[in-house]
Design a protein around this motif. Structure first.
Motif, PDB file in Angstrom:
ATOM      1  N   MET A   1       0.822  -1.193   0.000  1.00 30.51           N
ATOM      2  CA  MET A   1       0.000   0.000   0.000  1.00 30.51           C
ATOM      3  C   MET A   1       0.866   1.258   0.000  1.00 30.51           C
ATOM      4  O   MET A   1       0.509   2.254  -0.620  1.00 30.51           O
ATOM      5  CB  MET A   1      -0.947  -0.011   1.186  1.00 30.51           C
ATOM      6  N   LYS A   2       2.000   1.180   0.676  1.00 35.98           N
ATOM      7  CA  LYS A   2       2.919   2.319   0.708  1.00 35.98           C
ATOM      8  C   LYS A   2       3.440   2.620  -0.697  1.00 35.98           C
ATOM      9  O   LYS A   2       3.574   3.781  -1.082  1.00 35.98           O
ATOM     10  CB  LYS A   2       4.074   2.004   1.654  1.00 35.98           C
ATOM     11  N   ALA A   7       3.548   6.056  -5.518  1.00 30.68           N
ATOM     12  CA  ALA A   7       3.436   6.129  -6.979  1.00 30.68           C
ATOM     13  C   ALA A   7       2.299   7.055  -7.396  1.00 30.68           C
ATOM     14  O   ALA A   7       2.398   7.764  -8.400  1.00 30.68           O
ATOM     15  CB  ALA A   7       3.225   4.730  -7.564  1.00 30.68           C
ATOM     16  N   GLU A   8       1.245   7.082  -6.629  1.00 29.81           N
ATOM     17  CA  GLU A   8       0.071   7.893  -6.972  1.00 29.81           C
ATOM     18  C   GLU A   8       0.206   9.355  -6.565  1.00 29.81           C
ATOM     19  O   GLU A   8      -0.224  10.241  -7.298  1.00 29.81           O
ATOM     20  CB  GLU A   8      -1.187   7.303  -6.316  1.00 29.81           C
ATOM     21  N   LYS A 129       2.312  -9.162  -5.819  1.00 27.83           N
ATOM     22  CA  LYS A 129       3.152  -8.185  -6.528  1.00 27.83           C
ATOM     23  C   LYS A 129       2.960  -8.235  -8.042  1.00 27.83           C
ATOM     24  O   LYS A 129       3.885  -8.079  -8.822  1.00 27.83           O
ATOM     25  CB  LYS A 129       4.624  -8.374  -6.151  1.00 27.83           C
ATOM     26  N   ARG A 130       1.715  -8.422  -8.434  1.00 30.44           N
ATOM     27  CA  ARG A 130       1.361  -8.416  -9.855  1.00 30.44           C
ATOM     28  C   ARG A 130       0.958  -6.985 -10.204  1.00 30.44           C
ATOM     29  O   ARG A 130      -0.219  -6.647 -10.305  1.00 30.44           O
ATOM     30  CB  ARG A 130       0.235  -9.426 -10.115  1.00 30.44           C
ATOM     31  N   TRP A 131       1.970  -6.161 -10.357  1.00 37.12           N
ATOM     32  CA  TRP A 131       1.763  -4.717 -10.509  1.00 37.12           C
ATOM     33  C   TRP A 131       0.975  -4.365 -11.768  1.00 37.12           C
ATOM     34  O   TRP A 131       0.142  -3.455 -11.733  1.00 37.12           O
ATOM     35  CB  TRP A 131       3.095  -3.981 -10.491  1.00 37.12           C
ATOM     36  N   GLY A 153       6.186  -0.946  -8.789  1.00 42.96           N
ATOM     37  CA  GLY A 153       7.223  -1.960  -8.600  1.00 42.96           C
ATOM     38  C   GLY A 153       8.530  -1.351  -8.107  1.00 42.96           C
ATOM     39  O   GLY A 153       9.174  -1.897  -7.204  1.00 42.96           O
ATOM     40  N   ASN A 154       8.926  -0.241  -8.696  1.00 33.17           N
ATOM     41  CA  ASN A 154      10.163   0.417  -8.280  1.00 33.17           C
ATOM     42  C   ASN A 154      10.094   0.930  -6.855  1.00 33.17           C
ATOM     43  O   ASN A 154      11.053   0.819  -6.087  1.00 33.17           O
ATOM     44  CB  ASN A 154      10.522   1.551  -9.239  1.00 33.17           C
ATOM     45  N   VAL A 155       8.961   1.517  -6.491  1.00 33.84           N
ATOM     46  CA  VAL A 155       8.805   2.011  -5.119  1.00 33.84           C
ATOM     47  C   VAL A 155       8.803   0.837  -4.147  1.00 33.84           C
ATOM     48  O   VAL A 155       9.436   0.884  -3.079  1.00 33.84           O
ATOM     49  CB  VAL A 155       7.518   2.861  -4.948  1.00 33.84           C
TER      50      VAL A 155
END
Length: 161
Positions: A1-2, A7-8, A129-131, A153-155
């Motif tokens: 969630m973080k 990202a958002e 983790k299926r981004w 994914g990067n975050v």
């Protein structure tokens, strides 16, 4: 969630002035108003996304003078940038209840996000983790344009190391 929050909205739920962070989506306003205002107000009503500014509240206010409900529905709200038109999926009975919660607290923004995730059954995508699968539903079919899946994914990698 973080990772989603960062990202958002760069993980910030409120602006310096205490208002919730927003992003007004002119293409959504165009859709909700059937393009009625696009010719005279292309900065706030347009078939194409974009047109973002440093003061999204000014754009929201301009749109709200034309059609308040469509403007509020066309805005991403808070730490998780939930679109106003998703108010019911985020657990609220009215659009105004959703907006009030976005102003009230980070906790209310988190509750809305969790409700939205549960309603859309996106918890597996997050856990696994299926981004791309998550982003397709959370950000829409054009998620790849802004590389939401890659950003999340990067975050996530940044915080998991």
């Amino acid at each position: 969630m973080k990772a989603v929050a960062e990202a958002e909205s760069l993980a910030s739920e409120f602006q310096a002035d205490g208002k919730p962070k927003i992003l007004f989506e002119r293409h959504k306003f165009h859709a909700f108003t059937a393009g009625k205002y696009s010719a005279d107000h292309p900065d706030i009503s347009n078939e194409r996304a974009d047109g973002y500014t440093k003061n999204e509240y000014a754009r929201l206010e301009k749109a709200a003078k034309l059609d308040r409900t469509a403007a509020l529905k066309s805005t991403n709200w808070g730490k998780f940038q939930i679109m106003g038109f998703n108010f019911a999926l985020a657990g609220f009975s009215t659009l105004q209840d959703f907006i009030t919660a976005m102003y009230r607290s980070e906790s209310d923004q988190l509750k809305a996000f969790v409700h939205f995730i549960k309603y859309n059954r996106l918890d597996d995508e997050l856990h696994e983790k299926r981004w791309a699968d998550f982003s397709r539903i959370y950000n829409g079919k054009n998620f790849h344009i802004n590389e939401y899946d890659i950003k999340i994914g990067n975050v996530y990698k940044k915080y998991s190391n």
